[in-house]
Design an enzyme around this catalytic site. Structure first.
Site, PDB file in Angstrom:
ATOM      1  CB  THR A  50      -4.819  -2.417  -1.912  1.00 22.40           C
ATOM      2  OG1 THR A  50      -4.065  -3.566  -2.272  1.00 22.40           O
ATOM      3  CG2 THR A  50      -5.722  -2.037  -3.073  1.00 22.40           C
ATOM      4  CB  THR A  79      -6.913  -8.090   3.090  1.00 25.84           C
ATOM      5  OG1 THR A  79      -5.755  -8.488   2.350  1.00 25.84           O
ATOM      6  CG2 THR A  79      -7.034  -8.961   4.332  1.00 25.84           C
ATOM      7  N   GLY A  80      -7.842  -9.702   0.316  1.00 32.01           N
ATOM      8  CA  GLY A  80      -7.892 -11.007  -0.324  1.00 32.01           C
ATOM      9  C   GLY A  80      -7.920 -10.898  -1.827  1.00 32.01           C
ATOM     10  CB  SER A 105      -0.898  -0.001   1.234  1.00 32.46           C
ATOM     11  OG  SER A 105      -1.616   1.199   1.352  1.00 32.46           O
ATOM     12  NE  ARG A 119      -7.302  -7.280  -9.523  1.00 34.36           N
ATOM     13  CZ  ARG A 119      -7.150  -7.264  -8.204  1.00 34.36           C
ATOM     14  NH1 ARG A 119      -6.451  -6.278  -7.649  1.00 34.36           N
ATOM     15  NH2 ARG A 119      -7.678  -8.202  -7.442  1.00 34.36           N
ATOM     16  CB  THR A 169      -5.562  -4.989   1.231  1.00 30.43           C
ATOM     17  OG1 THR A 169      -5.759  -5.526  -0.072  1.00 30.43           O
ATOM     18  CG2 THR A 169      -6.432  -3.766   1.385  1.00 30.43           C
TER      19      THR A 169
END
Length: 352
Positions: A234, A267-268, A91, A244, A216
């Site tokens: 992030t 987050t993921g 980040s 993206r 993130t």
């Protein structure tokens, strides 16, 4: 790779969820620094100590705001500012690179008292994307801005603008080269203004390739007035292409806050969090079905996300001061503190 560790994550369900109760009228804070294949023995003692110190420092920044009677929004921004400047995290400075060799940053913030929200995507020169997201929320009639337009707005708002090389770290550049080699894609020129190449710890690169396929930072804060705010920031995924955008700047997917239910930061692998609208889904289960915060988080993360073969986790907080986290990966950098209580920092799945 996902199929290899999801069954183990499911078997460790009880170790990847945690609920904590607060007291009405007191502040509370819960933070994450990314989830993934974070396992004991994969980090040196020095690296582990550095992550724990960084998460403790994040709690201290939030506490400093909330203990003086500051707002949950101010606490969210203070916490994330430090994480955006810390190269340990994906980040701001230390963000991963796109396939084109750029750092493209996303962030969002939401006010649980008003349901106002702001988000930005694909910014490359704003030192603190979370501050830009807040400016979008408070000083524009929009919710999300992206790319060049977002940066024009940042300049109009007198936010700090930096050269793209500010975000550069050798570790992330080496991770990009490694990823592009695996994908059979060309390696772009080294960014203008980047320092001379330095040696990189290949053990750290191997850990990054497993741990930081995504990453993130995020926080949910509750102030003494009973207002919740949530924020997420992030750099996205290494070697991402075609502009993206993941879940972090999408209100309801990576970030959500509502005083009537809860606040969530996620987050993921963002594509799955978007499909499930993870953050708002957890809050809806609390508000509309009467689930406890922990039960709602576990239903979405341990059951629904896992069923889709998505991976990651969340931190969450209610206006009553209840704190929860849940993740279906071996680890998640996370921390919590309630007013008058001791700070808790955890990394692995077998910790509280």
């Amino acid at each position: 790779m996902l199929r290899r560790f999801l069954p183990a994550a499911c078997a460790a369900l009880l170790s990847t969820s945690a609920a904590f109760a607060g007291e009405p009228g007191e502040w509370a804070l819960v933070i994450h620094g990314g989830a993934g294949v974070i396992e004991r023995g994969a980090m040196t003692p020095e690296t582990e100590a550095a992550y724990r110190a960084a998460m403790n420092a994040a709690l201290e920044r939030g506490e400093a705001v909330l203990d003086e009677g500051g707002s949950s929004l101010d606490a969210v921004v203070a916490v994330i500012h430090g994480l955006e400047d810390d190269p340990l995290f994906n980040s701001g400075r230390g963000a991963v690179f796109t396939a084109a060799g750029r750092n493209e940053l996303d962030a969002s913030i939401m006010d649980g008292a008003t349901l106002n929200a702001g988000a930005v995507a694909g910014v490359t020169q704003v030192r603190h994307p979370i501050s830009l997201a807040r400016a979008v929320m408070e000083n524009s009639r929009h919710v999300m801005l992206q790319g060049e337009g977002a940066e024009t707005f940042a300049r109009e708002q007198d936010l700090e603008i930096v050269e793209p090389a500010w975000f550069f770290t050798e570790r992330r550049w080496a991770s990009l080269e490694r990823a592009l080699n695996r994908l059979g894609l060309p390696i772009p020129p080294r960014p203008e203004g980047a320092p001379e190449p330095e040696p990189v710890d290949h053990g750290a690169l191997e850990r990054d390739s497993r741990e930081h396929r995504f990453g993130t930072v995020g926080v949910v804060a509750l102030d003494r007035d009973g207002n919740i705010a949530a924020g997420t920031s992030t750099g996205g995924t290494t070697a991402k292409r075609w502009g993206r955008v993941g879940d972090s700047p999408i209100i309801g997917a990576g970030t959500y806050a509502n005083n009537e239910s809860c606040g969530v930061s996620a987050t993921g692998t963002g594509e799955y969090f978007i499909r499930l609208t993870v953050a708002s889904r957890i809050c809806a289960l609390v508000e509309l079905q009467g689930l406890s915060l922990q039960d709602a988080a576990d239903r979405v993360i341990q059951d629904e996300l896992t069923a889709l073969e998505g991976d990651g986790g969340i931190v969450a907080l209610t206006a009553a001061g209840d704190i929860a986290w849940s993740f279906n990966t071996p680890g998640m950098y996370r921390a919590r503190q309630s007013e008058g209580g001791e700070p808790v920092v955890s990394i692995y799945g077998d910790e509280d």
